[in-house]
Design a protein around this motif. Structure first.
Motif, PDB file in Angstrom:
ATOM      1  N   ASP A 323     -26.310  76.271  55.088  1.00  0.00           N
ATOM      2  CA  ASP A 323     -26.417  75.924  53.667  1.00  0.00           C
ATOM      3  C   ASP A 323     -25.737  76.975  52.790  1.00  0.00           C
ATOM      4  O   ASP A 323     -25.054  76.649  51.806  1.00  0.00           O
ATOM      5  N   ASN A 326     -22.081  76.499  53.044  1.00  0.00           N
ATOM      6  CA  ASN A 326     -21.713  75.250  52.373  1.00  0.00           C
ATOM      7  C   ASN A 326     -21.485  75.507  50.881  1.00  0.00           C
ATOM      8  O   ASN A 326     -20.524  74.998  50.280  1.00  0.00           O
ATOM      9  N   LYS A 329     -18.303  77.026  50.362  1.00  0.00           N
ATOM     10  CA  LYS A 329     -17.210  76.137  50.778  1.00  0.00           C
ATOM     11  C   LYS A 329     -16.423  76.695  51.975  1.00  0.00           C
ATOM     12  O   LYS A 329     -15.218  76.460  52.114  1.00  0.00           O
ATOM     13  N   TRP A 331     -16.037  75.896  55.281  1.00  0.00           N
ATOM     14  CA  TRP A 331     -16.383  74.753  56.123  1.00  0.00           C
ATOM     15  C   TRP A 331     -16.469  75.103  57.608  1.00  0.00           C
ATOM     16  O   TRP A 331     -17.305  74.548  58.329  1.00  0.00           O
ATOM     17  N   VAL A 334     -19.830  76.568  58.107  1.00  0.00           N
ATOM     18  CA  VAL A 334     -20.840  75.508  57.988  1.00  0.00           C
ATOM     19  C   VAL A 334     -20.962  74.782  59.319  1.00  0.00           C
ATOM     20  O   VAL A 334     -22.069  74.549  59.832  1.00  0.00           O
ATOM     21  N   LEU A 354     -24.880  68.481  56.608  1.00  0.00           N
ATOM     22  CA  LEU A 354     -24.011  69.609  56.284  1.00  0.00           C
ATOM     23  C   LEU A 354     -22.764  69.612  57.162  1.00  0.00           C
ATOM     24  O   LEU A 354     -21.644  69.822  56.683  1.00  0.00           O
ATOM     25  N   ALA A 358     -18.873  68.917  56.088  1.00  0.00           N
ATOM     26  CA  ALA A 358     -17.845  69.926  56.380  1.00  0.00           C
ATOM     27  C   ALA A 358     -16.672  69.285  57.116  1.00  0.00           C
ATOM     28  O   ALA A 358     -15.500  69.574  56.818  1.00  0.00           O
TER      29      ALA A 358
END
Length: 393
Positions: A323, A326, A329, A331, A334, A354, A358
């Motif tokens: 989280d 995320n 950003k 990815w 994530v 999530l 991603a």
């Protein structure tokens, strides 16, 4: 009448026969020899065992004691194969156990004085042993348990000073026993109502023994009373004497409780350096992360959570990290941490969302669909999953 005469004649004939026999030369029949002391010792031991099995402990004590007397009588003329010393010790152990069981019975009926007398008799026997059939450690273990029984019995009888003395005896066999020290403290504080003496007893024991556990208990007592300054003094003393994970964990928790998160983290760092136990390390890093969260240091918090995962799988921690990345950003990270969360808990819908998002952001639509379709009917995350799936279509 005729029959009666016949009967009388028969009796007379028998008497005559006996008389005739008695007139013959007498035969000497030798009496059997009396049993030896060793035979009597065995016989009384058997009787004691029978009484013990029947839970007649007073009779068992009487028989076993008699057996012991005969073993001692047999000793001067016994051969080595008779094992007199070994048998005497076994009899002593049987007598002691009979006293213990009698004491338990008396205590259960509320006859506390009788119970204490029985227990003391057993203790005297155990202390007199020079172990042959048991080890010294086993003998001391029996004594420690026996003095616990005596202390509890004294407490039940509201003889609190006597109980304290018995707990002191336990401590001679189990130095630094945290449970016993705590019980003594609470007897003084709650039953005798002498807080100053309660502190003094703990302090005197701690200073005499230089046992870190005693200082931990003393520190906790001051903390519970609200005197954190004195508590800190004794926690630091405990840490000085016991450089081990248990001490560090307790001191770190103390600093957390008084909201000194920086100091708590300092101690947690010592804990981490003191152990290789994976579960301990994982927990230490989780607490470290929580402290950093309270200090507002997000970078250090994430670093600590990441370190925690190196030692112990956790869907919860992996999801926190997923989280976090995320929101940044990032990815790839994530996907990494969401995958860890899914591996730890394959039904983790939040992790699928999530990771699916991603993959979508990285334009890996096939992987995104696979994750999002798994949870599109989830009551919590299904709508978000469906919204992303519509964008893919």
């Amino acid at each position: 009448m005729k029959n009666r005469q016949c009967l009388l004649l028969t009796l007379m004939a028998i008497l005559l026969l006996i008389a005739a026999c008695s007139s013959n030369k007498s035969v000497t029949v030798e009496a059997p020899p009396p049993p030896s002391p060793l035979q009597l010792a065995h016989a009384y031991a058997d009787s004691g065992a029978t009484a013990f099995t029947a839970e007649d402990y007073l009779s068992a004590i009487k028989y076993f004691s008699k057996s012991r007397e005969y073993y001692e009588e047999a000793a001067p003329t016994a051969s080595p194969t008779d094992s007199i010393e070994v048998n005497i010790e076994r009899i002593d152990l049987n007598i002691a156990l009979s006293y213990v069981n009698q004491g338990n019975e008396d205590a259960s009926l509320g006859f506390y004085d009788d119970a204490l007398t029985a227990y003391q008799n057993a203790a005297n026997i155990y202390k007199s042993l020079k172990p042959l059939t048991i080890t010294p450690a086993e003998r001391d273990d029996y004594l420690a348990k026996l003095y616990r029984n005596m202390a509890i019995t004294a407490q039940n009888a509201k003889k609190f000073e006597q109980a304290l003395l018995y707990y002191d005896m336990v401590l001679t066999y189990e130095p630094g026993n945290e449970e016993i020290l705590n019980i003594q403290y609470h007897i003084l504080k709650d039953d005798i109502k002498d807080q100053a003496r309660a502190y003094k007893v703990l302090k005197d024991y701690a200073e005499a023994s230089q046992d870190y556990q005693a200082y931990l208990i003393l520190a906790a007592a001051y903390k519970d009373s609200g005197d954190n300054a004195t508590a800190e003094q004794y926690y630091l003393k405990a840490m000085e004497l016991g450089n081990n994970p248990d001490v560090y964990a307790r001191v770190a928790d103390f600093y957390r409780e008084i909201k000194n998160y920086t100091k708590s983290n300092e101690i947690l760092t010592k804990l981490i350096a003191s152990t290789t136990d994976k579960s301990t390390l994982a927990l230490a890093y989780r607490v470290l992360a929580d402290n950093y969260a309270k200090l507002g240091n997000t970078a250090k918090r994430i670093e600590a959570y990441d370190n925690s995962l190196k030692y112990e799988e956790s869907a919860e921690i992996a999801l926190i990290l997923a989280d976090h990345w995320n929101k940044q950003k990032n990815w790839d990270k994530v996907i990494t941490y969401a995958t860890k969360a899914i591996n730890a808990n394959p039904s983790n819908a939040a992790a699928y969302l999530l990771r699916g998002n991603a993959y979508y952001m990285k334009k890996n639509y096939a992987a995104a669909k696979a994750d999002l379709q798994r949870i599109q009917n989830d009551p919590t995350y299904g709508k978000s999953a469906s919204d992303i799936l519509k964008k893919i279509k």
